[in-house]
Design a protein around this motif. Structure first.
Motif, PDB file in Angstrom:
ATOM      1  N   LYS A  92       0.824  -1.206   0.000  1.00 18.14           N
ATOM      2  CA  LYS A  92       0.000   0.000   0.000  1.00 18.14           C
ATOM      3  C   LYS A  92       0.856   1.254   0.000  1.00 18.14           C
ATOM      4  N   THR A  93       1.938   1.234   0.774  1.00 20.63           N
ATOM      5  CA  THR A  93       2.823   2.392   0.881  1.00 20.63           C
ATOM      6  C   THR A  93       3.547   2.673  -0.434  1.00 20.63           C
ATOM      7  N   ASN A  94       3.872   1.615  -1.163  1.00 14.45           N
ATOM      8  CA  ASN A  94       4.696   1.759  -2.367  1.00 14.45           C
ATOM      9  C   ASN A  94       3.949   1.402  -3.653  1.00 14.45           C
ATOM     10  N   HIS A  95       2.620   1.497  -3.627  1.00 16.64           N
ATOM     11  CA  HIS A  95       1.838   1.045  -4.781  1.00 16.64           C
ATOM     12  C   HIS A  95       2.139   1.837  -6.054  1.00 16.64           C
ATOM     13  N   VAL A  96       2.464   3.123  -5.928  1.00 19.16           N
ATOM     14  CA  VAL A  96       2.750   3.936  -7.115  1.00 19.16           C
ATOM     15  C   VAL A  96       4.022   3.443  -7.807  1.00 19.16           C
ATOM     16  N   VAL A  97       5.069   3.205  -7.037  1.00 21.23           N
ATOM     17  CA  VAL A  97       6.331   2.703  -7.602  1.00 21.23           C
ATOM     18  C   VAL A  97       6.119   1.329  -8.222  1.00 21.23           C
ATOM     19  N   ILE A  98       5.333   0.497  -7.566  1.00 13.48           N
ATOM     20  CA  ILE A  98       5.067  -0.861  -8.074  1.00 13.48           C
ATOM     21  C   ILE A  98       4.315  -0.802  -9.403  1.00 13.48           C
ATOM     22  N   ILE A  99       3.339   0.081  -9.510  1.00 12.65           N
ATOM     23  CA  ILE A  99       2.586   0.234 -10.759  1.00 12.65           C
ATOM     24  C   ILE A  99       3.505   0.721 -11.880  1.00 12.65           C
ATOM     25  N   ILE A 100       4.362   1.692 -11.566  1.00 10.44           N
ATOM     26  CA  ILE A 100       5.317   2.212 -12.553  1.00 10.44           C
ATOM     27  C   ILE A 100       6.261   1.107 -13.015  1.00 10.44           C
ATOM     28  N   ALA A 101       6.671   0.258 -12.082  1.00 17.68           N
ATOM     29  CA  ALA A 101       7.622  -0.808 -12.403  1.00 17.68           C
ATOM     30  C   ALA A 101       6.992  -1.904 -13.254  1.00 17.68           C
ATOM     31  N   PHE A 102       5.719  -2.221 -13.004  1.00 10.80           N
ATOM     32  CA  PHE A 102       5.092  -3.368 -13.684  1.00 10.80           C
ATOM     33  C   PHE A 102       4.329  -2.997 -14.954  1.00 10.80           C
ATOM     34  N   SER A 103       4.002  -1.741 -15.136  1.00 11.20           N
ATOM     35  CA  SER A 103       3.285  -1.331 -16.344  1.00 11.20           C
ATOM     36  C   SER A 103       4.073  -1.652 -17.622  1.00 11.20           C
ATOM     37  N   PRO A 104       5.380  -1.322 -17.697  1.00 16.21           N
ATOM     38  CA  PRO A 104       6.139  -1.691 -18.908  1.00 16.21           C
ATOM     39  C   PRO A 104       6.197  -3.202 -19.129  1.00 16.21           C
ATOM     40  N   TYR A 105       6.208  -3.981 -18.050  1.00 12.56           N
ATOM     41  CA  TYR A 105       6.244  -5.442 -18.172  1.00 12.56           C
ATOM     42  C   TYR A 105       4.957  -5.951 -18.836  1.00 12.56           C
ATOM     43  N   ILE A 106       3.817  -5.396 -18.442  1.00 20.99           N
ATOM     44  CA  ILE A 106       2.540  -5.776 -19.053  1.00 20.99           C
ATOM     45  C   ILE A 106       2.540  -5.399 -20.528  1.00 20.99           C
ATOM     46  N   ILE A 107       3.052  -4.219 -20.833  1.00 18.42           N
ATOM     47  CA  ILE A 107       3.138  -3.769 -22.226  1.00 18.42           C
ATOM     48  C   ILE A 107       4.022  -4.710 -23.033  1.00 18.42           C
ATOM     49  N   GLN A 108       5.154  -5.100 -22.449  1.00 19.88           N
ATOM     50  CA  GLN A 108       6.087  -6.020 -23.120  1.00 19.88           C
ATOM     51  C   GLN A 108       5.411  -7.357 -23.419  1.00 19.88           C
ATOM     52  N   MET A 109       4.637  -7.867 -22.466  1.00 25.91           N
ATOM     53  CA  MET A 109       3.935  -9.132 -22.656  1.00 25.91           C
ATOM     54  C   MET A 109       2.903  -9.019 -23.775  1.00 25.91           C
ATOM     55  N   TYR A 152      14.444  -0.950  -4.444  1.00 27.67           N
ATOM     56  CA  TYR A 152      14.729  -0.002  -5.524  1.00 27.67           C
ATOM     57  C   TYR A 152      15.727  -0.568  -6.534  1.00 27.67           C
ATOM     58  N   ILE A 153      16.668  -1.369  -6.074  1.00 28.69           N
ATOM     59  CA  ILE A 153      17.584  -2.037  -7.012  1.00 28.69           C
ATOM     60  C   ILE A 153      16.791  -2.974  -7.916  1.00 28.69           C
ATOM     61  N   MET A 154      15.869  -3.730  -7.327  1.00 24.47           N
ATOM     62  CA  MET A 154      15.012  -4.643  -8.091  1.00 24.47           C
ATOM     63  C   MET A 154      14.189  -3.881  -9.128  1.00 24.47           C
ATOM     64  N   VAL A 155      13.619  -2.749  -8.740  1.00 24.57           N
ATOM     65  CA  VAL A 155      12.785  -1.959  -9.650  1.00 24.57           C
ATOM     66  C   VAL A 155      13.599  -1.428 -10.824  1.00 24.57           C
ATOM     67  N   VAL A 156      14.765  -0.861 -10.553  1.00 30.53           N
ATOM     68  CA  VAL A 156      15.604  -0.281 -11.612  1.00 30.53           C
ATOM     69  C   VAL A 156      16.060  -1.352 -12.593  1.00 30.53           C
ATOM     70  N   ILE A 157      16.565  -2.468 -12.067  1.00 29.23           N
ATOM     71  CA  ILE A 157      17.032  -3.546 -12.942  1.00 29.23           C
ATOM     72  C   ILE A 157      15.859  -4.139 -13.725  1.00 29.23           C
ATOM     73  N   GLY A 158      14.710  -4.263 -13.075  1.00 26.11           N
ATOM     74  CA  GLY A 158      13.523  -4.786 -13.746  1.00 26.11           C
ATOM     75  C   GLY A 158      13.080  -3.906 -14.907  1.00 26.11           C
ATOM     76  N   LEU A 159      13.123  -2.596 -14.727  1.00 33.24           N
ATOM     77  CA  LEU A 159      12.754  -1.673 -15.793  1.00 33.24           C
ATOM     78  C   LEU A 159      13.738  -1.754 -16.962  1.00 33.24           C
ATOM     79  N   LEU A 160      15.039  -1.786 -16.643  1.00 35.74           N
ATOM     80  CA  LEU A 160      16.056  -1.904 -17.692  1.00 35.74           C
ATOM     81  C   LEU A 160      15.865  -3.194 -18.489  1.00 35.74           C
ATOM     82  N   GLU A 161      15.589  -4.284 -17.773  1.00 32.37           N
ATOM     83  CA  GLU A 161      15.406  -5.585 -18.420  1.00 32.37           C
ATOM     84  C   GLU A 161      14.166  -5.577 -19.315  1.00 32.37           C
ATOM     85  N   THR A 162      13.092  -4.950 -18.856  1.00 31.55           N
ATOM     86  CA  THR A 162      11.860  -4.892 -19.640  1.00 31.55           C
ATOM     87  C   THR A 162      12.059  -4.089 -20.923  1.00 31.55           C
TER      88      THR A 162
END
Length: 197
Positions: A92-109, A152-162
């Motif tokens: 709940k506290t970090n939902h905005v960052v999580i949405i930003i991180a996973f939106s490109p992944y959904i687009i990629q799929m 945050y390391i996970m989010v950054v690397i995840g975005l780069l990978e996507t």
């Protein structure tokens, strides 16, 4: 017609991850956080084992790559469900960052399914690093508490990978597996042949 004899030892590790998913969901349902985390660790470990065995025994195949990717996606999804359930306040506290991180992944799929009619299985170095960071963060959060540095390391690397995956999709006219990264894609004879056909 496929039979059990058609599958190799690496494939069976992928099958384990897929078969373990309902059991893991059951542990979430019964609120067994530590047991869930322990079995999730085993599932993550089989991901490393099957890839190592496939390369070591030279039994890699497009079917095996796709099966491995499906097992990875199922395990990641179950891990995220567990994280959402057991660490609700953090989500709940970090939902905005999580949405930003996973939106490109959904687009990629979506791009992959539109172009190839199935998920990608590039298995790049960056994808492997991202998978490691995801598993480390999720397991650390479940066994102890969520760590923001790991998050945050996970989010950054995840975005780069996507973004790399999306780039590779546009580089390969046809589905291809086991591409190490963009640099290697430029030199990949398979891609060059696809472009000529």
């Amino acid at each position: 017609m496929l039979t059990f004899k058609n599958f190799n030892i690496a494939d069976w590790f992928s099958f384990y991850r897929i078969a373990a998913a309902p059991f893991l969901l059951g542990l979430i349902w019964f609120d067994q956080q530590i047991i869930f985390a322990s079995f999730l660790l085993i599932s993550y470990s089989t991901d490393a084992i099957d890839g190592f065995l496939a390369r070591k025994l030279k039994i890699t195949s497009p079917r095996g790559s796709q099966l491995d990717s499906f097992g990875d996606q199922i395990t990641l999804l179950v891990g995220l469900i567990g994280l959402f359930y057991f660490e609700t306040d953090f989500i709940k506290t970090n939902h905005v960052v999580i949405i930003i991180a996973f939106s490109p992944y959904i687009i990629q799929m979506l791009i992959a399914y539109f172009k190839y009619s199935k998920a990608t299985a590039f298995h790049t170095y960056l994808a492997k690093l991202s998978a490691i960071m995801q598993s480390v963060f999720i397991l650390f959060a479940l066994f102890f508490n969520p760590d923001y540095t790991l998050f945050y390391i996970m989010v950054v690397i995840g975005l780069l990978e996507t973004f790399e995956e999306i780039t590779l999709i546009f580089m390969y006219p046809k589905w291809a597996s086991d591409v190490k990264g963009i640099y290697w894609a430029y030199r990949d004879k398979r891609r060059l042949k696809q472009g000529q056909s």
